[in-house]
Design an enzyme around this catalytic site. Structure first.
Site, PDB file in Angstrom:
ATOM      1  N   HIS A  98       0.814  -1.219   0.000  1.00 23.53           N
ATOM      2  CA  HIS A  98       0.000   0.000   0.000  1.00 23.53           C
ATOM      3  C   HIS A  98       0.848   1.269   0.000  1.00 23.53           C
ATOM      4  O   HIS A  98       1.857   1.358   0.688  1.00 23.53           O
ATOM      5  CB  HIS A  98      -1.045  -0.004   1.118  1.00 23.53           C
ATOM      6  N   HIS A 151       2.925   3.011  13.166  1.00 22.76           N
ATOM      7  CA  HIS A 151       1.912   4.070  13.108  1.00 22.76           C
ATOM      8  C   HIS A 151       2.297   5.306  13.930  1.00 22.76           C
ATOM      9  O   HIS A 151       1.426   6.011  14.443  1.00 22.76           O
ATOM     10  CB  HIS A 151       0.530   3.533  13.538  1.00 22.76           C
ATOM     11  N   GLU A 194      -5.225   1.961   2.291  1.00 20.81           N
ATOM     12  CA  GLU A 194      -5.218   0.731   3.104  1.00 20.81           C
ATOM     13  C   GLU A 194      -5.438   1.056   4.553  1.00 20.81           C
ATOM     14  O   GLU A 194      -6.155   0.370   5.279  1.00 20.81           O
ATOM     15  CB  GLU A 194      -3.882  -0.007   2.931  1.00 20.81           C
ATOM     16  N   GLU A 195      -4.825   2.147   4.994  1.00 24.60           N
ATOM     17  CA  GLU A 195      -4.866   2.488   6.417  1.00 24.60           C
ATOM     18  C   GLU A 195      -6.261   2.910   6.876  1.00 24.60           C
ATOM     19  O   GLU A 195      -6.511   3.020   8.059  1.00 24.60           O
ATOM     20  CB  GLU A 195      -3.844   3.592   6.725  1.00 24.60           C
ATOM     21  N   ASP A 221       3.411  -6.023   3.181  1.00 23.51           N
ATOM     22  CA  ASP A 221       3.039  -4.877   4.003  1.00 23.51           C
ATOM     23  C   ASP A 221       3.880  -4.935   5.277  1.00 23.51           C
ATOM     24  O   ASP A 221       3.595  -5.712   6.175  1.00 23.51           O
ATOM     25  CB  ASP A 221       1.546  -4.962   4.338  1.00 23.51           C
TER      26      ASP A 221
HETATM   27 ZN    ZN Z   1       0.541  -1.380   6.252  1.00 19.02          ZN
END
Ligand code: ZN
Ligand code: NAG
Ligand code: NAG
Ligand code: NAG
Ligand code: NAG
Ligand code: NAG
Ligand code: NAG
Length: 513
Positions: A264, A435, A308-309, A337
């Site tokens: 992604h 993240h 994607e997130e 990923d």
């Molecule tokens: Zn990811």
């Protein structure tokens, strides 16, 4: 800086390509892809350069991230296409536009005069409420858990068992003016999504997340009969924005038998996302560039998913818009990923279900076995990761398409056993910057990055030569499963990637639970 780096690189590659130019188009003068040589062509320098450029794609903007539809994300698309342009005689590519619901929130929460530092869930509506806190029974996963007193008040709910979005919607249905979800494990909730509305159970209310310690302290006082007034304020931007997948196809190879690889292109808002998933898109992009020196028997497609997130939105859109015929042409989907986590493991998607009892469509077990053998040949250990659809391979599984891939771990903690196999630190997250703002170039582990990209190259060499090791696609299975995709959209969006399956879903601090 991204652009000028690209121009320089393009010039170099263009010169190299001139020497080989005779073979382009039908590529008659190129040798059939050679696995060993393709793997050898993967270098740390090339990965490192691209990772620096991708970091600049984010850091050259005010937001310093690559969240979908941002300037940093548009730079990312330019970065990918810039490299695809250097091998434009070998690939055709296109942007696939789609609308995705964007969300960006901030807010505050205080109770009984104490100010907390909450997280605000993605897709939480704006609003402010000043009202007593009311404890919700159990885990707040069914309407009966919400007492009548929740109406016009702020619901206090423990995390776990069901997704955040269900709790917010049930609180809304019960008439609450806000919801506060506290963690079910020590510390804060690191972030999360309610998932795009609407949902049938009710309308979302402004929803914040606080630590377990903060939540249990409030709970004890409320259970002791104290009335505590809460103040919850949320400000959100929630709007549809156009974004793009990039899909690149080899011009050569049998177009009826396609290997698809994906990662992604977007990051979360918090940071530049260079491991998640800069590593995956750079790994497949570099392999795509190197593959251009060879002929393949089968077609190869490289996909760069957006959003994607926010819940696998790009890959879902892509799969939902495949005709049955196009679906059947995809013999295997491989997902990458996070392949360079600083405290890495080599985790294979559990396609045969041997570790987590969820297997993929026929062909998934073989793909897992391919990677298991490859790592074994390198003298490297592997472990397995739950195949429950928590990254962009999920929509493919749901559509009956076999899938596989490699993952180096996110927020979960490395075990002693894993340290024995892979080195690193026990009791520390696979990616401490998962993240977070710190997921930048310095977060990457290049040993894992290079190894996994060579694994990608090996898989591309294997399957672009022949799919004989995979069973034929089963059209019946695809149709049966494909209906399920549309039947349970929310169920699908709960997914988040993680290594070890735990039935206590609340332990997965990623997206929706
Ligand atoms: Zn990811
Ligand atoms: C809230 O929780 C955090 C994390 O556990 C803790 O550091 C902080 O002291 C708590 N705040 C209050 C007011 O209890
Ligand atoms: C809390 O959030 C509300 C709503 O967004 C806002 O009006 C208020 O100013 C905020 N309060 C503080 C102390 O930031
Ligand atoms: C986003 O688009 C969807 C589908 O067109 C629509 O139903 C929804 O209301 C839109 N949401 C917003 C916030 O504009
Ligand atoms: C594996 O899953 C199947 C189907 O969901 C179930 O019937 C079976 O009991 C599970 N086996 C184990 C060992 O959990
Ligand atoms: C990368 O992240 C680390 C940790 O947050 C930070 O110290 C460093 O300054 C960041 N790098 C750049 C170039 O901003
Ligand atoms: C194809 O899938 C269907 C539905 O899952 C199954 O009943 C059938 O046995 C499968 N056929 C083959 C050849 O695997």
């Amino acid at each position: 800086m991204v652009r000028s780096a690209l121009v320089l690189f393009a010039a170099t590659v263009a010169a190299t390509n001139l020497e080989r130019q005779a073979g382009y188009g039908t590529t008659p003068n190129k040798p059939l892809v050679d696995s060993k040589k393709l793997q050898e062509s993967i270098t740390e320098d090339a990965l490192s350069q691209k990772a620096e450029e991708l970091e600049q794609a984010a850091y050259s903007t005010a937001q310093r991230n690559r969240v979908f539809s941002s300037e940093g994300h548009l730079n990312t698309l330019d970065f990918i296409e810039g490299y695809l342009d250097t091998v434009s005689d070998y690939y055709t590519y296109r942007r696939q536009p789609f609308e995705a619901l964007y969300s960006q929130s901030s807010g505050n929460f205080s109770a009984g005069g104490t100010t907390y530092t909450p997280i605000i869930f993605e897709y939480s509506p704006s609003g402010s409420a000043t009202a007593p806190l009311v404890v919700v029974a159990n885990e707040g996963c069914s309407a009966e858990d919400y007492p009548a007193e929740v109406a016009d008040n702020i619901a206090l709910i423990i995390r776990g068992t069901c997704e955040f979005g269900l709790k917010s919607a049930l609180a809304g249905a019960a008439g609450a003016v806000g919801a506060v979800i506290y963690n079910n494990a020590p510390g804060y909730i690191s972030g999360g999504t309610l998932s795009p509305p609407p949902r049938p159970e009710g309308e979302y209310v402004p929803t914040a997340g606080i630590s377990q310690e903060n939540g249990t302290a409030l709970l004890e006082r409320l259970n002791g009969g104290e009335e505590i007034e809460g103040m919850l304020g949320v400000e959100s931007i929630i709007e549809n924005r156009t974004t793009y997948n990039i899909i690149a196809d080899t011009k050569g190879g049998d177009p009826n038998n396609i290997l698809v690889l994906g990662g992604h292109s977007d990051s979360v808002y918090a940071g530049p996302g260079i491991n998640d998933d800069g590593s995956g898109i750079i790994g497949i992009l570099e392999t795509a560039i190197q593959l251009a020196a060879y002929t393949t028997n089968q077609a190869v497609r490289f996909a760069f998913w957006s959003a994607e997130e926010f819940g696998l939105l790009g890959s879902e859109y892509y799969v939902a818009n495949l005709s049955p015929e196009e679906n059947q042409k995809i013999r295997l989907y491989l997902n990458f990923d996070m392949i360079a986590s600083p405290n890495f493991v080599y985790a294979l998607y559990d396609g045969d279900g041997s570790a987590f009892n969820i297997s993929g469509p026929p062909g998934s077990a073989e793909a897992e076995e391919f990677f298991a053998n490859w790592f074994k040949e390198q003298g490297l250990a592997t472990t397995e990761t739950d195949f429950d659809g928590r990254s962009d391979y999920g929509p493919f599984l749901d559509a009956g398409i076999p899938a596989g891939g490699v993952f180096t771990g996110a927020e979960e903690l490395k075990t002693e056993e894993e340290v024995a196999l892979f080195g690193g630190e026990a009791g520390v997250a696979y990616d401490i910057n998962y993240h977070q703002a710190g997921d930048n170039y310095t977060n990457l582990n290049f040993e894992a990055f290079v190894t996994n990209t060579k694994a990608i190259a090996a898989a591309v060499a294997e399957y672009s030569t022949s799919f004989d090791s995979l069973p034929p696609r089963n059209a019946t299975a695809a149709r049966v499963k494909a209906r399920g995709v549309h039947a349970h959209p929310h169920e699908k969006r709960q997914r988040a990637k993680h290594i070890r399956h735990t039935h206590d879903c609340g332990k997965t601090p990623k997206v929706a639970i």
